[in-house]
Design a protein around this motif. Structure first.
Motif, PDB file in Angstrom:
ATOM      1  N   ARG A 282       0.972  -1.254  -0.095  1.00  0.00           N
ATOM      2  CA  ARG A 282      -0.071  -0.010   0.022  1.00  0.00           C
ATOM      3  C   ARG A 282       0.760   1.312   0.014  1.00  0.00           C
ATOM      4  O   ARG A 282       2.019   1.254   0.710  1.00  0.00           O
ATOM      5  CB  ARG A 282      -0.959  -0.084   1.239  1.00  0.00           C
ATOM      6  CG  ARG A 282      -1.825   0.973   1.236  1.00  0.00           C
ATOM      7  CD  ARG A 282      -3.072   0.851   2.245  1.00  0.00           C
ATOM      8  NE  ARG A 282      -4.200   1.836   2.081  1.00  0.00           N
ATOM      9  CZ  ARG A 282      -4.965   2.394   1.307  1.00  0.00           C
ATOM     10  NH1 ARG A 282      -4.811   1.621   0.201  1.00  0.00           N
ATOM     11  NH2 ARG A 282      -5.862   3.155   1.470  1.00  0.00           N
ATOM     12  N   ARG A 283       0.483   2.240  -0.896  1.00  0.00           N
ATOM     13  CA  ARG A 283       1.504   3.305  -1.056  1.00  0.00           C
ATOM     14  C   ARG A 283       0.541   4.301  -1.667  1.00  0.00           C
ATOM     15  O   ARG A 283      -0.006   4.289  -2.540  1.00  0.00           O
ATOM     16  CB  ARG A 283       2.694   3.114  -1.665  1.00  0.00           C
ATOM     17  CG  ARG A 283       3.605   4.398  -1.721  1.00  0.00           C
ATOM     18  CD  ARG A 283       4.749   4.012  -2.749  1.00  0.00           C
ATOM     19  NE  ARG A 283       5.454   3.083  -2.486  1.00  0.00           N
ATOM     20  CZ  ARG A 283       6.449   2.503  -3.374  1.00  0.00           C
ATOM     21  NH1 ARG A 283       6.756   3.100  -4.474  1.00  0.00           N
ATOM     22  NH2 ARG A 283       7.131   1.338  -3.023  1.00  0.00           N
ATOM     23  N   ASP A 284       0.602   5.712  -1.027  1.00  0.00           N
ATOM     24  CA  ASP A 284      -0.028   6.923  -1.630  1.00  0.00           C
ATOM     25  C   ASP A 284      -1.374   6.844  -1.719  1.00  0.00           C
ATOM     26  O   ASP A 284      -1.957   7.225  -2.734  1.00  0.00           O
ATOM     27  CB  ASP A 284       0.700   7.271  -3.007  1.00  0.00           C
ATOM     28  CG  ASP A 284       2.207   7.670  -2.878  1.00  0.00           C
ATOM     29  OD1 ASP A 284       2.613   8.027  -1.435  1.00  0.00           O
ATOM     30  OD2 ASP A 284       3.111   7.413  -3.718  1.00  0.00           O
ATOM     31  N   GLY A 285      -1.855   6.209  -0.808  1.00  0.00           N
ATOM     32  CA  GLY A 285      -3.480   5.825  -0.967  1.00  0.00           C
ATOM     33  C   GLY A 285      -3.875   5.083  -2.060  1.00  0.00           C
ATOM     34  O   GLY A 285      -5.044   4.709  -2.060  1.00  0.00           O
ATOM     35  N   GLY A 286      -2.984   4.256  -2.691  1.00  0.00           N
ATOM     36  CA  GLY A 286      -3.243   3.225  -3.593  1.00  0.00           C
ATOM     37  C   GLY A 286      -2.322   2.117  -3.232  1.00  0.00           C
ATOM     38  O   GLY A 286      -2.212   1.711  -2.127  1.00  0.00           O
ATOM     39  N   TRP A 287      -2.136   1.492  -4.357  1.00  0.00           N
ATOM     40  CA  TRP A 287      -1.390  -0.116  -4.249  1.00  0.00           C
ATOM     41  C   TRP A 287      -0.317  -0.043  -5.166  1.00  0.00           C
ATOM     42  O   TRP A 287      -0.757   0.477  -6.289  1.00  0.00           O
ATOM     43  CB  TRP A 287      -2.581  -1.442  -4.275  1.00  0.00           C
ATOM     44  CG  TRP A 287      -3.686  -1.040  -3.246  1.00  0.00           C
ATOM     45  CD1 TRP A 287      -4.741  -0.650  -3.110  1.00  0.00           C
ATOM     46  CD2 TRP A 287      -3.436  -1.792  -1.774  1.00  0.00           C
ATOM     47  NE1 TRP A 287      -5.411  -0.754  -1.875  1.00  0.00           N
ATOM     48  CE2 TRP A 287      -4.613  -1.380  -1.157  1.00  0.00           C
ATOM     49  CE3 TRP A 287      -2.462  -2.562  -1.180  1.00  0.00           C
ATOM     50  CZ2 TRP A 287      -4.849  -2.015   0.100  1.00  0.00           C
ATOM     51  CZ3 TRP A 287      -2.608  -2.753  -0.041  1.00  0.00           C
ATOM     52  CH2 TRP A 287      -3.655  -2.514   0.786  1.00  0.00           C
ATOM     53  N   ARG A 288       0.518  -0.916  -4.762  1.00  0.00           N
ATOM     54  CA  ARG A 288       1.477  -1.033  -5.940  1.00  0.00           C
ATOM     55  C   ARG A 288       1.755  -2.779  -6.026  1.00  0.00           C
ATOM     56  O   ARG A 288       1.692  -3.428  -5.104  1.00  0.00           O
ATOM     57  CB  ARG A 288       2.929  -0.752  -5.227  1.00  0.00           C
ATOM     58  CG  ARG A 288       3.147   0.866  -5.314  1.00  0.00           C
ATOM     59  CD  ARG A 288       3.062   1.455  -6.703  1.00  0.00           C
ATOM     60  NE  ARG A 288       3.444   2.681  -6.481  1.00  0.00           N
ATOM     61  CZ  ARG A 288       2.782   3.749  -6.290  1.00  0.00           C
ATOM     62  NH1 ARG A 288       1.380   3.343  -6.486  1.00  0.00           N
ATOM     63  NH2 ARG A 288       3.031   5.034  -6.413  1.00  0.00           N
ATOM     64  N   VAL A 289       1.650  -3.124  -7.088  1.00  0.00           N
ATOM     65  CA  VAL A 289       1.478  -4.587  -7.605  1.00  0.00           C
ATOM     66  C   VAL A 289       2.729  -4.778  -8.576  1.00  0.00           C
ATOM     67  O   VAL A 289       3.125  -4.371  -9.521  1.00  0.00           O
ATOM     68  CB  VAL A 289       0.393  -4.908  -8.537  1.00  0.00           C
ATOM     69  CG1 VAL A 289       0.628  -6.481  -8.840  1.00  0.00           C
ATOM     70  CG2 VAL A 289      -0.786  -4.911  -7.804  1.00  0.00           C
ATOM     71  N   ASP A 290       3.964  -5.202  -7.882  1.00  0.00           N
ATOM     72  CA  ASP A 290       5.431  -5.344  -8.248  1.00  0.00           C
ATOM     73  C   ASP A 290       5.776  -3.918  -8.695  1.00  0.00           C
ATOM     74  O   ASP A 290       6.204  -3.818  -9.990  1.00  0.00           O
ATOM     75  CB  ASP A 290       5.378  -6.353  -9.395  1.00  0.00           C
ATOM     76  CG  ASP A 290       5.405  -7.746  -8.992  1.00  0.00           C
ATOM     77  OD1 ASP A 290       5.348  -8.110  -7.613  1.00  0.00           O
ATOM     78  OD2 ASP A 290       5.144  -8.798  -9.795  1.00  0.00           O
ATOM     79  N   GLY A 291       5.534  -2.912  -7.882  1.00  0.00           N
ATOM     80  CA  GLY A 291       5.838  -1.646  -8.149  1.00  0.00           C
ATOM     81  C   GLY A 291       5.080  -0.887  -9.249  1.00  0.00           C
ATOM     82  O   GLY A 291       5.259   0.292  -8.945  1.00  0.00           O
ATOM     83  N   GLU A 292       4.112  -1.464  -9.690  1.00  0.00           N
ATOM     84  CA  GLU A 292       3.168  -0.780 -10.451  1.00  0.00           C
ATOM     85  C   GLU A 292       2.127  -0.123  -9.654  1.00  0.00           C
ATOM     86  O   GLU A 292       1.311  -0.914  -8.979  1.00  0.00           O
ATOM     87  CB  GLU A 292       2.789  -1.578 -11.650  1.00  0.00           C
ATOM     88  CG  GLU A 292       1.899  -0.924 -12.890  1.00  0.00           C
ATOM     89  CD  GLU A 292       1.840  -1.913 -14.029  1.00  0.00           C
ATOM     90  OE1 GLU A 292       0.913  -1.255 -14.886  1.00  0.00           O
ATOM     91  OE2 GLU A 292       2.177  -2.814 -13.966  1.00  0.00           O
ATOM     92  N   ALA A 293       1.558   1.143 -10.059  1.00  0.00           N
ATOM     93  CA  ALA A 293       0.463   1.593  -9.402  1.00  0.00           C
ATOM     94  C   ALA A 293      -0.847   1.427  -9.762  1.00  0.00           C
ATOM     95  O   ALA A 293      -1.228   1.261 -10.987  1.00  0.00           O
ATOM     96  CB  ALA A 293       0.805   3.141  -9.383  1.00  0.00           C
ATOM     97  N   PHE A 294      -1.793   0.989  -8.631  1.00  0.00           N
ATOM     98  CA  PHE A 294      -3.042   0.701  -9.136  1.00  0.00           C
ATOM     99  C   PHE A 294      -3.939   1.485  -8.106  1.00  0.00           C
ATOM    100  O   PHE A 294      -3.495   1.612  -6.819  1.00  0.00           O
ATOM    101  CB  PHE A 294      -3.475  -0.814  -9.124  1.00  0.00           C
ATOM    102  CG  PHE A 294      -2.919  -1.310 -10.151  1.00  0.00           C
ATOM    103  CD1 PHE A 294      -3.453  -1.573 -11.578  1.00  0.00           C
ATOM    104  CD2 PHE A 294      -1.484  -1.986 -10.141  1.00  0.00           C
ATOM    105  CE1 PHE A 294      -3.113  -2.289 -12.792  1.00  0.00           C
ATOM    106  CE2 PHE A 294      -0.912  -2.577 -11.187  1.00  0.00           C
ATOM    107  CZ  PHE A 294      -1.624  -2.632 -12.421  1.00  0.00           C
ATOM    108  N   ASP A 295      -5.313   1.671  -8.220  1.00  0.00           N
ATOM    109  CA  ASP A 295      -6.035   2.359  -7.367  1.00  0.00           C
ATOM    110  C   ASP A 295      -6.840   1.367  -6.523  1.00  0.00           C
ATOM    111  O   ASP A 295      -6.971   1.567  -5.252  1.00  0.00           O
ATOM    112  CB  ASP A 295      -7.076   3.100  -8.122  1.00  0.00           C
ATOM    113  CG  ASP A 295      -6.624   4.420  -8.816  1.00  0.00           C
ATOM    114  OD1 ASP A 295      -6.140   5.126  -8.055  1.00  0.00           O
ATOM    115  OD2 ASP A 295      -6.816   4.270 -10.094  1.00  0.00           O
ATOM    116  N   ALA A 296      -6.883   0.146  -6.977  1.00  0.00           N
ATOM    117  CA  ALA A 296      -7.394  -1.135  -6.201  1.00  0.00           C
ATOM    118  C   ALA A 296      -7.013  -2.391  -6.782  1.00  0.00           C
ATOM    119  O   ALA A 296      -6.545  -2.510  -7.796  1.00  0.00           O
ATOM    120  CB  ALA A 296      -9.157  -0.942  -6.325  1.00  0.00           C
TER     121      ALA A 296
END
Length: 426
Positions: free
Chosen positions: A240-254
């Motif tokens: 969890r980072r910056d109010g969203g999520w990182r999947v293998d470093g890639e940003a997603f909202d959910a």
């Protein structure tokens, strides 16, 4: 002027492309989300998939029933016609000699009464014991104490009814022996299948490989709508980072964790250790499917109920020739197969071949497949992990908390619930 419906334009990662993941991806995509699907395997489908190749075999024999309303709706959404792909028949649990239970068409209660009255090979005591038990279950709203086993629930039934109806139904629906299976879950299955409406108990037997039922049309539907596929990618890290999520470093909202419970537990460990522990502590039952070839022969019915015993492992046999597949080929299913996987697949295949000999004297083993973690053990009082893990992070799979055992319908419902949960916070 009417207000327009809100459109979810966030980026959502779906980790896993089994039936739960595909359901989540389709419903999220319908809502306008930008979906990326991560799947560690080369193909979609999870534990209900086709193997590919010329044989047209699946990783195991699967069936659906009329009560699988969300699965059937999802198939239609992605352009897979259940009326073409599935053979629909009334519920028939019939042995080779014609004995057993067969539900006729009609209102559920009337159909059940008629089926019991006409059950072949049953004495009046057999029939009376089932009708009396069903009346008690219905009077109690198909509920019981969470600690009750199916064997305890059904101890008032005659041995024949337990052996020819309850035991095969229990192992087919819960993949757990009656002595260890949750009666509360079994009653929910019986209620929704047998008494929830006309056609709810109908058998829906695949006429085509599993890939054509949902995985392949869903992939085509999603790809046509711009979904980003990452096949052969096992997700290594979720944070969890910056109010969203990182999947293998890639940003997603959910994120939807639609992988196996073990994979979801690994990825969620740093997010919610309690949830991760609950998911990791689930225990499993294997299912073995033995494919037999006996050219020029056929089984008595498309689905034949078998007598299970110490040396006769299979509970059901499916005639692929009567289901639009290769003539002379049949699938013999061993649910709750822990003791047989421990003895070895060669021993299991030999036992099934011997079990089949009275019906298919010259059958040969084409292939033996074991799904060692086919379903979780559906035992009394089992604690299953919740669907919601953290804001913007949901689990989807047939193992999450819910009223049903590990079924295709349970997986689809979990995927759709995760999509709704994410969309509700858009």
């Amino acid at each position: 002027m009417a207000a327009e419906a809100a459109v979810d334009t966030r980026r959502v990662a779906v980790v896993g492309a089994g039936w739960a993941g595909l359901a989540a991806a389709v419903r999220l995509c319908e809502g306008g989300a930008a979906v990326t699907v991560f799947e560690m395997a080369a193909q979609a489908g999870g534990r209900a998939r086709s193997l590919g190749g010329d044989d047209g075999l699946d990783n195991g024999q699967h069936i659906l029933i009329g009560a699988y309303t969300r699965t059937l709706a999802l198939m239609r959404t992605v352009g897979a016609d259940p009326d073409t792909l599935l053979l629909r028949t009334p519920l028939v649990l019939r042995r080779a000699d014609g004995s057993g239970l067969a539900l006729p068409p009609g209102p559920p209660v009337v159909a059940f009464l008629r089926a019991v009255a006409a059950a072949g090979g049953w004495s009046w005591r057999d029939k009376a014991s089932l009708l009396a038990a069903a009346a008690v279950w219905a009077a109690r709203g198909f509920r019981c104490d969470a600690a009750t086993t199916v064997a305890t629930l059904c101890r008032g039934l005659t041995p024949r009814v337990r052996a020819e109806l309850i035991d095969p139904l229990c192992v087919a629906a819960l993949n757990t022996p009656a002595a260890e299976a949750s009666a509360a879950v079994m009653l929910r299955v019986l209620r929704d299948a047998l008494f929830s409406g006309p056609g709810s108990a109908d058998l829906l037997l695949p006429r085509r490989p599993l890939g054509e039922l949902l995985p392949e049309p869903a992939q085509a539907w999603l790809s046509a709508r711009g979904v980003d596929w990452r096949r052969g990618h096992r997700v290594a890290a979720l944070e969890r980072r910056d109010g969203g999520w990182r999947v293998d470093g890639e940003a997603f909202d959910a994120v939807v964790l639609a992988s196996s419970a073990a994979e979801a537990a690994r990825l969620a460990a740093a997010v919610d250790a309690g949830w991760s522990t609950t998911a990791a502590e689930l225990r499993y039952e294997p299912i073995v499917t033995v494919y037999l070839d006996a050219p020029g022969t056929a089984l008595p019915w498309p689905m034949t109920t078998l007598h299970e015993g110490p040396d006769t492992p299979a509970q059901f046999a499916f005639d692929h020739g009567q289901l639009g597949g290769r003539n002379g080929r049949s699938a013999w299913v061993v649910s709750g197969a822990r003791q047989w996987t421990e003895r070895g697949l060669d021993a299991c295949a030999a036992a099934v071949q011997a079990q089949a000999r009275p019906l298919l004297p010259h059958a040969t083993v084409r292939r033996t497949l074991a799904e060692k973690r086919a379903t979780f053990r559906c035992t009394p009082g089992l604690q299953r992990p919740a669907a919601a893990i953290a804001p913007g992070l949901w689990a989807a799979g047939d193992y999450v908390e819910g009223p049903y055992p590990a079924t295709l319908e349970g997986a689809v419902r979990a995927g759709e619930a995760a999509a709704r949960g994410i969309s509700a916070t858009a």
